[in-house]
Motif scaffolding. Structure first.
Motif, PDB file in Angstrom:
ATOM      1  N   THR A   4      27.776  16.958 -38.805  1.00  0.00           N
ATOM      2  CA  THR A   4      27.850  18.425 -39.507  1.00  0.00           C
ATOM      3  C   THR A   4      26.759  18.490 -40.497  1.00  0.00           C
ATOM      4  O   THR A   4      26.732  19.935 -40.903  1.00  0.00           O
ATOM      5  CB  THR A   4      29.345  18.157 -40.397  1.00  0.00           C
ATOM      6  N   LEU A   5      26.684  17.980 -41.695  1.00  0.00           N
ATOM      7  CA  LEU A   5      25.314  18.196 -42.677  1.00  0.00           C
ATOM      8  C   LEU A   5      24.616  18.850 -41.947  1.00  0.00           C
ATOM      9  O   LEU A   5      23.738  19.657 -42.412  1.00  0.00           O
ATOM     10  CB  LEU A   5      25.390  16.859 -43.482  1.00  0.00           C
ATOM     11  N   GLY A   6      23.963  18.009 -40.753  1.00  0.00           N
ATOM     12  CA  GLY A   6      22.633  18.731 -40.268  1.00  0.00           C
ATOM     13  C   GLY A   6      22.754  19.712 -39.415  1.00  0.00           C
ATOM     14  O   GLY A   6      22.182  20.776 -39.563  1.00  0.00           O
ATOM     15  N   PHE A   7      24.423  20.325 -39.239  1.00  0.00           N
ATOM     16  CA  PHE A   7      24.398  21.857 -39.034  1.00  0.00           C
ATOM     17  C   PHE A   7      24.175  22.569 -40.337  1.00  0.00           C
ATOM     18  O   PHE A   7      24.514  23.898 -40.417  1.00  0.00           O
ATOM     19  CB  PHE A   7      26.306  21.575 -37.955  1.00  0.00           C
ATOM     20  N   ALA A   8      25.066  22.229 -41.048  1.00  0.00           N
ATOM     21  CA  ALA A   8      25.294  22.913 -42.250  1.00  0.00           C
ATOM     22  C   ALA A   8      23.674  23.260 -43.109  1.00  0.00           C
ATOM     23  O   ALA A   8      23.570  24.708 -43.508  1.00  0.00           O
ATOM     24  CB  ALA A   8      25.965  22.039 -43.761  1.00  0.00           C
ATOM     25  N   ILE A   9      23.182  21.857 -43.287  1.00  0.00           N
ATOM     26  CA  ILE A   9      21.543  21.983 -43.219  1.00  0.00           C
ATOM     27  C   ILE A   9      20.748  23.575 -42.460  1.00  0.00           C
ATOM     28  O   ILE A   9      20.332  24.173 -42.870  1.00  0.00           O
ATOM     29  CB  ILE A   9      21.142  20.904 -42.850  1.00  0.00           C
ATOM     30  N   MET A  10      21.114  23.556 -40.805  1.00  0.00           N
ATOM     31  CA  MET A  10      20.390  23.924 -39.941  1.00  0.00           C
ATOM     32  C   MET A  10      20.810  25.848 -40.202  1.00  0.00           C
ATOM     33  O   MET A  10      20.427  26.826 -39.762  1.00  0.00           O
ATOM     34  CB  MET A  10      20.465  23.784 -38.473  1.00  0.00           C
ATOM     35  N   SER A  11      22.482  25.372 -40.728  1.00  0.00           N
ATOM     36  CA  SER A  11      23.226  27.504 -40.432  1.00  0.00           C
ATOM     37  C   SER A  11      22.244  28.060 -41.860  1.00  0.00           C
ATOM     38  O   SER A  11      22.161  29.170 -42.127  1.00  0.00           O
ATOM     39  CB  SER A  11      24.621  27.010 -41.443  1.00  0.00           C
ATOM     40  N   VAL A  12      21.898  27.077 -43.085  1.00  0.00           N
ATOM     41  CA  VAL A  12      20.839  27.511 -43.690  1.00  0.00           C
ATOM     42  C   VAL A  12      19.655  28.087 -43.106  1.00  0.00           C
ATOM     43  O   VAL A  12      19.061  28.935 -43.403  1.00  0.00           O
ATOM     44  CB  VAL A  12      20.445  26.809 -44.804  1.00  0.00           C
ATOM     45  N   LEU A  13      19.009  27.033 -42.707  1.00  0.00           N
ATOM     46  CA  LEU A  13      17.770  27.470 -41.836  1.00  0.00           C
ATOM     47  C   LEU A  13      17.402  28.607 -40.816  1.00  0.00           C
ATOM     48  O   LEU A  13      16.596  29.252 -41.176  1.00  0.00           O
ATOM     49  CB  LEU A  13      16.945  26.048 -41.360  1.00  0.00           C
ATOM     50  N   ALA A  14      19.070  28.691 -40.059  1.00  0.00           N
ATOM     51  CA  ALA A  14      18.603  29.917 -39.543  1.00  0.00           C
ATOM     52  C   ALA A  14      18.948  31.170 -40.161  1.00  0.00           C
ATOM     53  O   ALA A  14      18.160  32.079 -39.146  1.00  0.00           O
ATOM     54  CB  ALA A  14      20.183  29.796 -38.869  1.00  0.00           C
ATOM     55  N   GLU A  22      15.721  23.741 -52.478  1.00  0.00           N
ATOM     56  CA  GLU A  22      16.359  25.441 -52.343  1.00  0.00           C
ATOM     57  C   GLU A  22      17.997  24.825 -51.258  1.00  0.00           C
ATOM     58  O   GLU A  22      19.014  25.172 -51.299  1.00  0.00           O
ATOM     59  CB  GLU A  22      15.666  26.233 -51.651  1.00  0.00           C
ATOM     60  N   LEU A  23      17.362  23.990 -50.070  1.00  0.00           N
ATOM     61  CA  LEU A  23      18.880  23.508 -49.362  1.00  0.00           C
ATOM     62  C   LEU A  23      20.028  22.714 -50.458  1.00  0.00           C
ATOM     63  O   LEU A  23      20.980  23.797 -50.692  1.00  0.00           O
ATOM     64  CB  LEU A  23      19.000  22.482 -48.252  1.00  0.00           C
ATOM     65  N   ALA A  24      20.015  22.404 -50.883  1.00  0.00           N
ATOM     66  CA  ALA A  24      20.444  21.352 -52.537  1.00  0.00           C
ATOM     67  C   ALA A  24      20.920  22.825 -53.635  1.00  0.00           C
ATOM     68  O   ALA A  24      22.206  22.586 -53.215  1.00  0.00           O
ATOM     69  CB  ALA A  24      19.618  20.530 -53.037  1.00  0.00           C
ATOM     70  N   GLY A  67       3.843  17.980 -53.387  1.00  0.00           N
ATOM     71  CA  GLY A  67       3.746  18.974 -53.010  1.00  0.00           C
ATOM     72  C   GLY A  67       5.327  19.764 -52.174  1.00  0.00           C
ATOM     73  O   GLY A  67       6.043  18.800 -52.406  1.00  0.00           O
ATOM     74  N   LYS A  68       5.688  20.465 -51.382  1.00  0.00           N
ATOM     75  CA  LYS A  68       6.438  21.270 -50.951  1.00  0.00           C
ATOM     76  C   LYS A  68       6.233  21.565 -49.547  1.00  0.00           C
ATOM     77  O   LYS A  68       5.627  21.711 -48.578  1.00  0.00           O
ATOM     78  CB  LYS A  68       7.101  21.850 -51.240  1.00  0.00           C
ATOM     79  N   LYS A  69       7.661  21.231 -48.997  1.00  0.00           N
ATOM     80  CA  LYS A  69       7.979  21.478 -47.531  1.00  0.00           C
ATOM     81  C   LYS A  69       8.520  22.504 -46.733  1.00  0.00           C
ATOM     82  O   LYS A  69       9.987  22.577 -47.268  1.00  0.00           O
ATOM     83  CB  LYS A  69       8.302  19.556 -46.688  1.00  0.00           C
ATOM     84  N   VAL A  70       7.943  23.697 -46.292  1.00  0.00           N
ATOM     85  CA  VAL A  70       9.330  24.065 -46.040  1.00  0.00           C
ATOM     86  C   VAL A  70       9.786  24.338 -44.545  1.00  0.00           C
ATOM     87  O   VAL A  70       8.652  24.945 -43.211  1.00  0.00           O
ATOM     88  CB  VAL A  70       8.335  25.949 -46.327  1.00  0.00           C
ATOM     89  N   TYR A  71      11.026  23.613 -44.437  1.00  0.00           N
ATOM     90  CA  TYR A  71      11.698  23.737 -43.854  1.00  0.00           C
ATOM     91  C   TYR A  71      11.898  25.073 -42.512  1.00  0.00           C
ATOM     92  O   TYR A  71      12.672  25.932 -42.722  1.00  0.00           O
ATOM     93  CB  TYR A  71      12.606  22.642 -43.127  1.00  0.00           C
ATOM     94  N   HIS A  72      11.703  25.047 -41.140  1.00  0.00           N
ATOM     95  CA  HIS A  72      12.518  25.496 -40.882  1.00  0.00           C
ATOM     96  C   HIS A  72      12.841  25.278 -39.100  1.00  0.00           C
ATOM     97  O   HIS A  72      12.366  23.743 -38.645  1.00  0.00           O
ATOM     98  CB  HIS A  72      10.972  27.058 -40.247  1.00  0.00           C
ATOM     99  N   LEU A  73      13.825  26.035 -38.193  1.00  0.00           N
ATOM    100  CA  LEU A  73      14.643  25.946 -36.701  1.00  0.00           C
ATOM    101  C   LEU A  73      13.536  25.575 -36.179  1.00  0.00           C
ATOM    102  O   LEU A  73      12.183  26.942 -36.268  1.00  0.00           O
ATOM    103  CB  LEU A  73      15.534  26.209 -37.060  1.00  0.00           C
TER     104      LEU A  73
END
Lengths: 180, 180
Positions: A4-14, A22-24, A67-73
DNA sequence: ATATACATGTAAAACGTTACATGATTGG
DNA sequence: CCAATCATGTAACGTTTTACATGTATAT
């Protein structure tokens, strides 16, 4: 299997590409009102989502040892999220410590209980005022396919919850005040 | 340190001596409305409470490979429970999967969402009817030092919660029905 | 310069669920 | 006799928190 946490993360990335950091912070506010996680758990989960091909990242120069990693769906991630939304939620057990205390309240000191529930009520009233300010600032409810519909829907729920709890606290206070 | 589950167990034992098995069934109903645990966890926790001197048991002849153990609170256990009741609850993170789905609802199919929230609403309405029957059967609210005050207080809270969720579901349904 | 915010990760421990394992009592 | 209920416990696994570990960019 995506947690479910995975979907919570994806809900933000969407809504917008983000770093783990930033997710934290999103897991404090606004997402923290209904789902929370620490950065350690988020970084671990991002690696699972990455392995499943549901997210990808762009490495950018920035702070931190690597460095930093900018995640996207990915398109797969968006499709998985979309499917998950309309599946019935697995009912996880309710665990509410204050209600448990109320269950055992008959053997406690009424004066101390009264103080406890007055304190809780003050917290609820503060959050109601805060949420009402947010709600007024957000304006009218948009169409259901607009991202900010999600904000309206969750805020409506949060406000309703706080009002319900405040009403319960007032009921408890009324009963207890008669005994002290 | 006694876990919250430990206090949940003691809250049941404060009313009546029980076996671990009976505690597990109490964790379905009525305690399960606000705290749950499986028998495996209960047996493990009872051993901790035993080591801490908060509970004791009488061995009785009965079913099972090792007979049955009827647990009861010790005076120390009752005092610990009494003190715990009026301490402010540690705010544990909210985790609500349906609200999370609502947050991401803008990218889902409105017709499927409508079905989801109608289904959820039906569940809430069924529980409201069930709780109202319980409430009617319980009669007037007793003095706050009577054990059944705990039942009234928790039922009041549960009923308020279900009504709040039902109202939220109706709000969602209204918004979604306009789009389909 | 220095503190704060930004940034990523690992390890150990606690908490909770599911599955495994056993066996006596009771009612049909 | 057989099934359901009562009864106790252990093991493996997944989730979540807390603590450990490191290091850069930025604003004062």
């Amino acid at each position: 299997m995506t947690s479910t946490l995975g979907f919570a993360i994806m809900s933000v990335l969407a809504r917008q590409a983000r770093t783990g950091y930033e997710l934290a912070t999103a897991m404090r506010r606004p997402l923290g009102y209904f789902w929370t996680a620490r950065h350690s758990q988020i970084h671990a989960d991002l690696q699972k989502l990455l392995a499943a091909g549901l997210v990808r990242f762009e490495a950018e120069h920035g702070p931190g040892p690597s460095g930093k990693k900018v995640y996207h769906l990915t398109p797969d991630g968006r499709a998985a999220l979309r499917d998950w939304v309309t599946e019935p939620p697995q009912q996880r057990p309710e665990r509410d410590e204050l209600v448990l205390k109320a269950y055992a309240s008959w053997l406690a000191d009424p004066a101390e209980l009264l103080a406890l529930f007055r304190e809780q009520l003050a917290g609820h009233e503060a959050r109601i005022a805060e949420y009402e300010t947010h709600q007024a600032a957000m304006g009218d409810v948009p169409a259901v396919d607009h991202p900010s519909f999600g904000n309206h829907a969750t805020l409506w729920c949060g406000l309703g919850y706080e009002r319900h709890r405040a009403a319960w606290c007032r009921w408890m206070i009324e009963r207890l005040a008669g005994e002290v």
